[in-house]
Write a protein that holds these residues in place. Structure first.
Motif, mmCIF file in Angstrom:
data_model
loop_
_atom_site.group_PDB
_atom_site.id
_atom_site.type_symbol
_atom_site.label_atom_id
_atom_site.label_comp_id
_atom_site.label_asym_id
_atom_site.label_seq_id
_atom_site.Cartn_x
_atom_site.Cartn_y
_atom_site.Cartn_z
ATOM 1 N N ALA A 64 0.870 -1.177 0.000
ATOM 2 C CA ALA A 64 0.000 0.000 0.000
ATOM 3 C C ALA A 64 0.904 1.223 0.000
ATOM 4 C CB ALA A 64 -0.910 0.000 1.231
ATOM 5 N N MET A 65 0.507 2.235 -0.751
ATOM 6 C CA MET A 65 1.317 3.440 -0.855
ATOM 7 C C MET A 65 0.382 4.640 -0.828
ATOM 8 S SD MET A 65 4.374 3.646 -3.557
ATOM 9 C CE MET A 65 4.545 5.134 -4.471
ATOM 10 N N TRP A 66 0.765 5.668 -0.049
ATOM 11 C CA TRP A 66 -0.073 6.845 0.057
ATOM 12 C C TRP A 66 0.771 8.059 0.435
ATOM 13 C CZ3 TRP A 66 0.218 2.958 3.592
ATOM 14 C CH2 TRP A 66 0.511 3.289 4.923
ATOM 15 N N VAL A 67 0.151 9.220 0.328
ATOM 16 C CA VAL A 67 0.762 10.484 0.721
ATOM 17 C C VAL A 67 0.000 10.991 1.934
ATOM 18 C CG1 VAL A 67 1.156 12.887 0.067
ATOM 19 C CG2 VAL A 67 1.521 11.062 -1.608
ATOM 20 N N ASP A 68 0.747 11.424 2.947
ATOM 21 C CA ASP A 68 0.137 11.985 4.150
ATOM 22 C C ASP A 68 1.074 13.033 4.730
ATOM 23 O OD1 ASP A 68 -1.334 12.520 6.425
ATOM 24 O OD2 ASP A 68 -1.078 10.544 7.329
ATOM 25 N N SER A 69 0.590 14.241 4.867
ATOM 26 C CA SER A 69 1.324 15.336 5.519
ATOM 27 C C SER A 69 2.715 15.549 4.929
ATOM 28 C CB SER A 69 1.428 15.093 7.026
ATOM 29 O OG SER A 69 0.157 14.938 7.594
ATOM 30 N N GLY A 70 2.817 15.540 3.613
ATOM 31 C CA GLY A 70 4.090 15.793 2.952
ATOM 32 C C GLY A 70 5.044 14.620 2.910
ATOM 33 N N LEU A 71 4.560 13.445 3.318
ATOM 34 C CA LEU A 71 5.376 12.232 3.272
ATOM 35 C C LEU A 71 4.807 11.250 2.257
ATOM 36 C CD1 LEU A 71 5.921 11.383 7.056
ATOM 37 C CD2 LEU A 71 7.607 12.328 5.461
ATOM 38 N N LEU A 72 5.706 10.576 1.542
ATOM 39 C CA LEU A 72 5.322 9.446 0.713
ATOM 40 C C LEU A 72 5.564 8.211 1.565
ATOM 41 C CD1 LEU A 72 4.439 8.229 -1.977
ATOM 42 C CD2 LEU A 72 6.841 8.303 -2.697
ATOM 43 N N ILE A 73 4.535 7.418 1.762
ATOM 44 C CA ILE A 73 4.592 6.262 2.661
ATOM 45 C C ILE A 73 4.241 5.006 1.876
ATOM 46 C CG2 ILE A 73 3.666 5.220 4.771
ATOM 47 C CD1 ILE A 73 2.793 8.179 5.512
ATOM 48 N N CYS A 74 5.032 3.952 2.106
ATOM 49 C CA CYS A 74 4.771 2.664 1.470
ATOM 50 C C CYS A 74 4.877 1.570 2.527
ATOM 51 C CB CYS A 74 5.782 2.412 0.354
ATOM 52 S SG CYS A 74 5.478 0.855 -0.516
ATOM 53 N N GLU A 75 3.866 0.734 2.605
ATOM 54 C CA GLU A 75 3.902 -0.429 3.499
ATOM 55 C C GLU A 75 3.897 -1.702 2.671
ATOM 56 O OE1 GLU A 75 1.879 0.877 7.703
ATOM 57 O OE2 GLU A 75 0.793 -0.501 6.425
ATOM 58 N N LEU A 110 18.086 4.235 2.694
ATOM 59 C CA LEU A 110 17.428 4.907 1.584
ATOM 60 C C LEU A 110 16.101 5.561 1.941
ATOM 61 C CD1 LEU A 110 18.092 2.200 -1.149
ATOM 62 C CD2 LEU A 110 19.347 4.340 -0.775
ATOM 63 N N ALA A 111 15.507 5.172 3.059
ATOM 64 C CA ALA A 111 14.212 5.716 3.477
ATOM 65 C C ALA A 111 14.110 5.580 4.994
ATOM 66 C CB ALA A 111 13.071 4.944 2.807
ATOM 67 N N ARG A 112 13.176 6.307 5.575
ATOM 68 C CA ARG A 112 12.911 6.089 7.001
ATOM 69 C C ARG A 112 12.127 4.778 7.106
ATOM 70 N NH1 ARG A 112 9.328 10.311 9.311
ATOM 71 N NH2 ARG A 112 7.723 8.739 9.409
ATOM 72 N N ARG A 113 12.643 3.862 7.908
ATOM 73 C CA ARG A 113 12.078 2.515 7.980
ATOM 74 C C ARG A 113 11.491 2.254 9.362
ATOM 75 N NH1 ARG A 113 16.081 -2.323 8.696
ATOM 76 N NH2 ARG A 113 15.690 -1.683 10.805
ATOM 77 N N GLU A 114 10.299 1.700 9.388
ATOM 78 C CA GLU A 114 9.664 1.224 10.617
ATOM 79 C C GLU A 114 9.244 -0.218 10.369
ATOM 80 O OE1 GLU A 114 6.372 3.805 11.521
ATOM 81 O OE2 GLU A 114 7.578 5.584 11.129
ATOM 82 N N VAL A 115 9.395 -1.068 11.388
ATOM 83 C CA VAL A 115 9.086 -2.488 11.221
ATOM 84 C C VAL A 115 8.179 -2.960 12.353
ATOM 85 C CG1 VAL A 115 10.048 -4.813 11.041
ATOM 86 C CG2 VAL A 115 11.360 -2.869 10.190
ATOM 87 N N ARG A 116 7.121 -3.662 11.965
ATOM 88 C CA ARG A 116 6.300 -4.412 12.923
ATOM 89 C C ARG A 116 6.411 -5.861 12.490
ATOM 90 N NH1 ARG A 116 2.707 -0.505 11.247
ATOM 91 N NH2 ARG A 116 1.341 -2.059 10.344
ATOM 92 N N THR A 117 6.910 -6.708 13.383
ATOM 93 C CA THR A 117 7.123 -8.095 12.993
ATOM 94 C C THR A 117 6.807 -9.030 14.155
ATOM 95 O OG1 THR A 117 8.680 -9.599 11.913
ATOM 96 C CG2 THR A 117 9.602 -8.117 13.578
ATOM 97 N N GLY A 118 6.379 -10.217 13.817
ATOM 98 C CA GLY A 118 6.059 -11.227 14.817
ATOM 99 C C GLY A 118 5.795 -12.549 14.127
ATOM 100 N N PRO A 119 5.355 -13.543 14.882
ATOM 101 C CA PRO A 119 5.190 -14.887 14.326
ATOM 102 C C PRO A 119 4.083 -15.004 13.275
ATOM 103 C CG PRO A 119 4.359 -14.791 16.568
ATOM 104 C CD PRO A 119 5.038 -13.477 16.301
ATOM 105 N N HIS A 120 3.280 -13.952 13.116
ATOM 106 C CA HIS A 120 2.182 -14.018 12.148
ATOM 107 C C HIS A 120 2.354 -13.041 10.998
ATOM 108 C CE1 HIS A 120 0.219 -16.719 14.869
ATOM 109 N NE2 HIS A 120 0.364 -15.840 15.838
ATOM 110 N N GLY A 121 3.563 -12.480 10.866
ATOM 111 C CA GLY A 121 3.790 -11.615 9.718
ATOM 112 C C GLY A 121 4.628 -10.397 10.031
#
Length: 131
Positions: A64-75, A110-121
């Motif tokens: 998913a990719m979107w723009v919010d508050s001047g940021l380009l965000i991709c998950e 290359l980008a600001r990275r955030e990660v949510r990870t666990g045994p289900h994804g």
């Protein structure tokens, strides 16, 4: 004050569609205003996330990719077993003799990275400022 969120891309992907998805990411990021080296860096970071989701994750895999508050965000998300803590905490790439092991490190450069990870994804969020 209300922020305007603009959705650019939402889809599921698999190994055979990574090239097509990379082209869609490039077009969507360009349409959002990203260009030049910033565009190339962001697309490479997203490509690394897509590749990791296919290589290490399980279906469903989505982007998913979107723009919010001047940021380009991709998950990029997958239903895999999660990322080991030692891979997330590494401040350096793998040695040149290792197969792989550079994707997370590169994404973080290359980008600001955030990660949510666990045994289900895992969900990797990559962000960059728009000009």
């Amino acid at each position: 004050m209300m922020t305007l969120v603009s959705s650019l891309l939402t889809l599921e992907f698999e190994l055979g569609s990574i090239t097509r998805v990379r082209h869609l990411v490039t077009e969507s990021a360009r349409d959002a205003g990203l260009g030049g080296a910033a565009l190339e860096d962001f697309v490479l970071a997203v490509h690394e996330a897509l590749t990791n989701a296919v290589r290490h994750g399980l279906p469903p895999r989505g982007i998913a990719m979107w723009v919010d508050s001047g940021l380009l965000i991709c998950e990029v998300s997958d239903g895999g077993p999660g990322i080991p803590a030692q891979a997330l905490d590494r401040d350096y790439p793998s040695t040149r003799f290792d197969f792989g092991g550079r994707g997370l490190w590169l994404m973080n450069r290359l980008a600001r990275r955030e990660v949510r990870t666990g045994p289900h994804g895992t969900t990797l969020r990559l962000c960059t400022k728009l000009p």
